[in-house]
Design a protein around this motif. Sequence first.
Motif, short mmCIF file in Angstrom:
data_model
loop_
_atom_site.label_atom_id
_atom_site.label_comp_id
_atom_site.label_asym_id
_atom_site.label_seq_id
_atom_site.Cartn_x
_atom_site.Cartn_y
_atom_site.Cartn_z
N SER A 41 0.83 -1.21 0.00
CA SER A 41 0.00 0.00 0.00
C SER A 41 0.87 1.26 0.00
CB SER A 41 -0.99 0.00 1.16
OG SER A 41 -0.31 0.03 2.39
N GLN A 42 2.01 1.21 0.69
CA GLN A 42 2.92 2.36 0.64
C GLN A 42 3.37 2.59 -0.80
OE1 GLN A 42 6.46 2.39 3.25
NE2 GLN A 42 7.56 3.34 1.57
N HIS A 43 3.59 1.49 -1.48
CA HIS A 43 4.02 1.58 -2.87
C HIS A 43 2.90 2.15 -3.75
CE1 HIS A 43 6.43 -0.76 -6.16
NE2 HIS A 43 6.14 0.47 -6.53
N ALA A 107 -0.82 6.08 6.69
CA ALA A 107 0.06 5.30 5.80
C ALA A 107 1.14 6.20 5.22
CB ALA A 107 -0.78 4.72 4.67
N LYS A 108 2.30 5.61 5.00
CA LYS A 108 3.40 6.39 4.40
C LYS A 108 3.34 6.28 2.88
CE LYS A 108 6.91 6.17 7.98
NZ LYS A 108 6.56 5.25 9.06
N TYR A 109 4.01 7.19 2.22
CA TYR A 109 4.30 7.07 0.79
C TYR A 109 5.72 7.59 0.62
CZ TYR A 109 3.07 12.02 0.86
OH TYR A 109 3.03 13.36 1.16
N PRO A 208 14.41 -1.29 10.45
CA PRO A 208 13.82 -2.32 11.32
C PRO A 208 13.28 -3.53 10.56
CG PRO A 208 12.39 -0.38 11.18
CD PRO A 208 13.65 -0.04 10.47
N HIS A 209 12.92 -3.35 9.28
CA HIS A 209 12.24 -4.45 8.58
C HIS A 209 13.14 -5.32 7.71
CE1 HIS A 209 8.58 -2.60 9.94
NE2 HIS A 209 8.79 -1.49 9.24
N THR A 210 14.37 -4.85 7.44
CA THR A 210 15.17 -5.55 6.42
C THR A 210 15.46 -7.01 6.76
OG1 THR A 210 16.08 -3.55 5.48
CG2 THR A 210 17.39 -5.54 5.20
N ILE A 218 11.07 -10.99 0.69
CA ILE A 218 10.32 -9.82 0.22
C ILE A 218 11.36 -8.92 -0.43
CG2 ILE A 218 8.95 -7.82 0.91
CD1 ILE A 218 8.05 -9.46 3.37
N LYS A 219 12.48 -8.77 0.27
CA LYS A 219 13.63 -8.06 -0.28
C LYS A 219 14.68 -9.10 -0.66
CE LYS A 219 13.65 -3.71 2.33
NZ LYS A 219 14.26 -2.97 3.44
N LEU A 220 15.27 -8.92 -1.84
CA LEU A 220 16.38 -9.82 -2.19
C LEU A 220 17.70 -9.08 -2.00
CD1 LEU A 220 14.82 -11.48 -5.36
CD2 LEU A 220 14.69 -12.22 -3.00
N1 FAQ Z 1 9.92 7.19 2.08
O1 FAQ Z 1 12.91 -0.94 7.51
P1 FAQ Z 1 12.73 -0.09 6.28
C1 FAQ Z 1 8.07 5.23 -7.64
C2 FAQ Z 1 9.89 3.78 5.88
S1 FAQ Z 1 7.51 4.17 -6.44
C3 FAQ Z 1 9.03 7.06 3.08
O2 FAQ Z 1 13.87 -0.04 5.35
P2 FAQ Z 1 11.13 -1.50 4.31
C4 FAQ Z 1 7.42 5.20 -8.99
C5 FAQ Z 1 9.37 2.35 5.82
O3 FAQ Z 1 8.09 2.32 5.23
C6 FAQ Z 1 8.47 4.58 -5.01
N2 FAQ Z 1 9.14 6.08 4.02
O4 FAQ Z 1 11.38 -0.53 5.54
C7 FAQ Z 1 7.29 6.57 -9.51
C8 FAQ Z 1 9.35 2.00 7.28
O5 FAQ Z 1 8.25 2.64 7.92
P3 FAQ Z 1 7.12 1.86 8.81
C9 FAQ Z 1 8.06 3.79 -3.87
C10 FAQ Z 1 10.17 5.23 3.91
O6 FAQ Z 1 9.70 -1.47 3.99
C11 FAQ Z 1 8.36 7.24 -10.06
C12 FAQ Z 1 10.57 2.70 7.82
O7 FAQ Z 1 10.85 3.77 6.92
N3 FAQ Z 1 8.59 2.46 -3.98
O8 FAQ Z 1 8.94 5.95 -7.33
C13 FAQ Z 1 11.11 5.32 2.86
O9 FAQ Z 1 11.74 -2.84 4.58
C14 FAQ Z 1 8.21 8.54 -10.55
C15 FAQ Z 1 11.76 1.77 7.96
O10 FAQ Z 1 12.33 1.40 6.69
C16 FAQ Z 1 8.19 1.50 -3.16
O11 FAQ Z 1 7.36 1.70 -2.30
C17 FAQ Z 1 10.96 6.34 1.93
N4 FAQ Z 1 11.82 6.53 0.92
O12 FAQ Z 1 11.97 -0.85 3.11
C18 FAQ Z 1 6.04 7.21 -9.44
C19 FAQ Z 1 8.80 0.13 -3.39
N5 FAQ Z 1 12.02 4.33 3.03
O13 FAQ Z 1 6.21 1.24 7.82
C20 FAQ Z 1 5.90 8.52 -9.93
C21 FAQ Z 1 8.33 -0.88 -2.42
C22 FAQ Z 1 11.66 3.65 4.14
O14 FAQ Z 1 7.84 0.86 9.67
C23 FAQ Z 1 6.99 9.18 -10.49
N6 FAQ Z 1 8.83 -0.65 -1.10
N7 FAQ Z 1 10.55 4.19 4.65
O15 FAQ Z 1 6.42 2.92 9.59
C24 FAQ Z 1 10.04 -1.11 -0.68
O16 FAQ Z 1 10.81 -1.70 -1.42
C25 FAQ Z 1 10.38 -0.89 0.77
O17 FAQ Z 1 9.20 -0.63 1.48
C26 FAQ Z 1 11.42 0.25 1.03
C27 FAQ Z 1 11.60 0.39 2.53
C28 FAQ Z 1 12.76 -0.10 0.39
C29 FAQ Z 1 10.91 1.56 0.46
#
Ligand code: FAQ
Length: 317
Positions: A41-43, A107-109, A208-210, A218-220
């Motif tokens: 959902s964040q994605h 929710a975050k984005y 915290p989640h890695t 989920i992450k490779l």
């Molecule tokens: N911004 O333990 P981790 C795009 C949060 S799509 C905000 O490392 P995780 C397309 C994280 O949620 C871009 N919050 O967490 C496009 C967690 O918070 P919580 C989006 C962030 O989940 C292009 C806390 O920090 N892509 O760009 C961020 O294992 C152009 C701890 O972090 C995705 O969502 C951040 N940058 O790894 C559209 C990809 N980073 O929930 C339009 C899928 C971290 O504990 C124009 N997501 N947080 O409160 C992922 O791969 C992972 O969720 C990560 C974070 C790598 C983003």
Amino acid sequence: MYLNNDPLEADFQAKIDKGQNIEAKDWMPEKYRKTHIRQISQHAHSEIVGMLPEGNWITRAPSLRRKVALLAKVQDEAGHGLYLYSAAETLGITRDELYDQLHSGKAKYSSIFNYPAVTWADMGAVGWLVDGAAIMNQVMLTRTSYGPYARAMVRICKEESFHQRQGYEIMLTLCNGTEVQKRMAQDALNRWWWPSLMMFGPRDAESPHTEQALKWKIKLKTNDELRQQFVDQTVSQAEILGITIPDPKLKWNEARGHYDFGDIDWEEFTQVVAGNGPCNRERLEARKSAWEKGAWVRDAALAYAEKQEQRSLKVAV
Ligand code: FAQ
């Protein structure tokens, strides 16, 4: 080796270790389900909030060709949001709940979409850097363990690669243009470089989640590994453009086989994620207002669907 006394959980982990996908109807630990709802959902929210800085430039694109390409890109992002919301729904949460979490600020984005796009060159930098960073992360996600998410990512990645080339082409044109255009491109790189590195999330030591995400495939790759891969790939692209990455510590490290780079301002990242970035309030207000103004469309669609259902019931009777 993964040891677990719960046979269901042990079977689940064995499946993941063998590289098999988990599907919506399969048994899964509650934490796995919740982690996916959070991440998918964040994605999804990132995709639809990400439409805002670019959507703002559609009417100001410098040519019809650029306008058509940008329009297609922004439309793709809406589509990505829809695939991702659908993937999240397979985990037992409704679309309304997901939107509510976004609108209430629960929710975050992605942090990156809280920065302003102030010149046309920003459309180049966003495509080149932001989509470039997104692809790096999302190619990995095509092999993530949850089937509906992995499959959604395949199509998304194909479209993201068009987006990235669209942005790079804008940068290339500006960099081969007048001095003023080249300065615009450099200025956009200066503003988007560090926020793009932040997109990969906190340092591994502070993530915290890695650890669990790696175990569940989920992450490779970790946040730091992907960030490094992104820096290594992007330096030569900047060289082709003839512009300078705004990092005096950026230097090839022969021993590591990677570029060393300077310190990220993690305080800025924390502030932006906490809602205090330059555009957080504006972005959330825009989403909320679109939701409220679109209520009549949803009501009309529902009324129409009900009418159709009643009609087909009558025919059946
Ligand atoms: N911004 O333990 P981790 C795009 C949060 S799509 C905000 O490392 P995780 C397309 C994280 O949620 C871009 N919050 O967490 C496009 C967690 O918070 P919580 C989006 C962030 O989940 C292009 C806390 O920090 N892509 O760009 C961020 O294992 C152009 C701890 O972090 C995705 O969502 C951040 N940058 O790894 C559209 C990809 N980073 O929930 C339009 C899928 C971290 O504990 C124009 N997501 N947080 O409160 C992922 O791969 C992972 O969720 C990560 C974070 C790598 C983003």
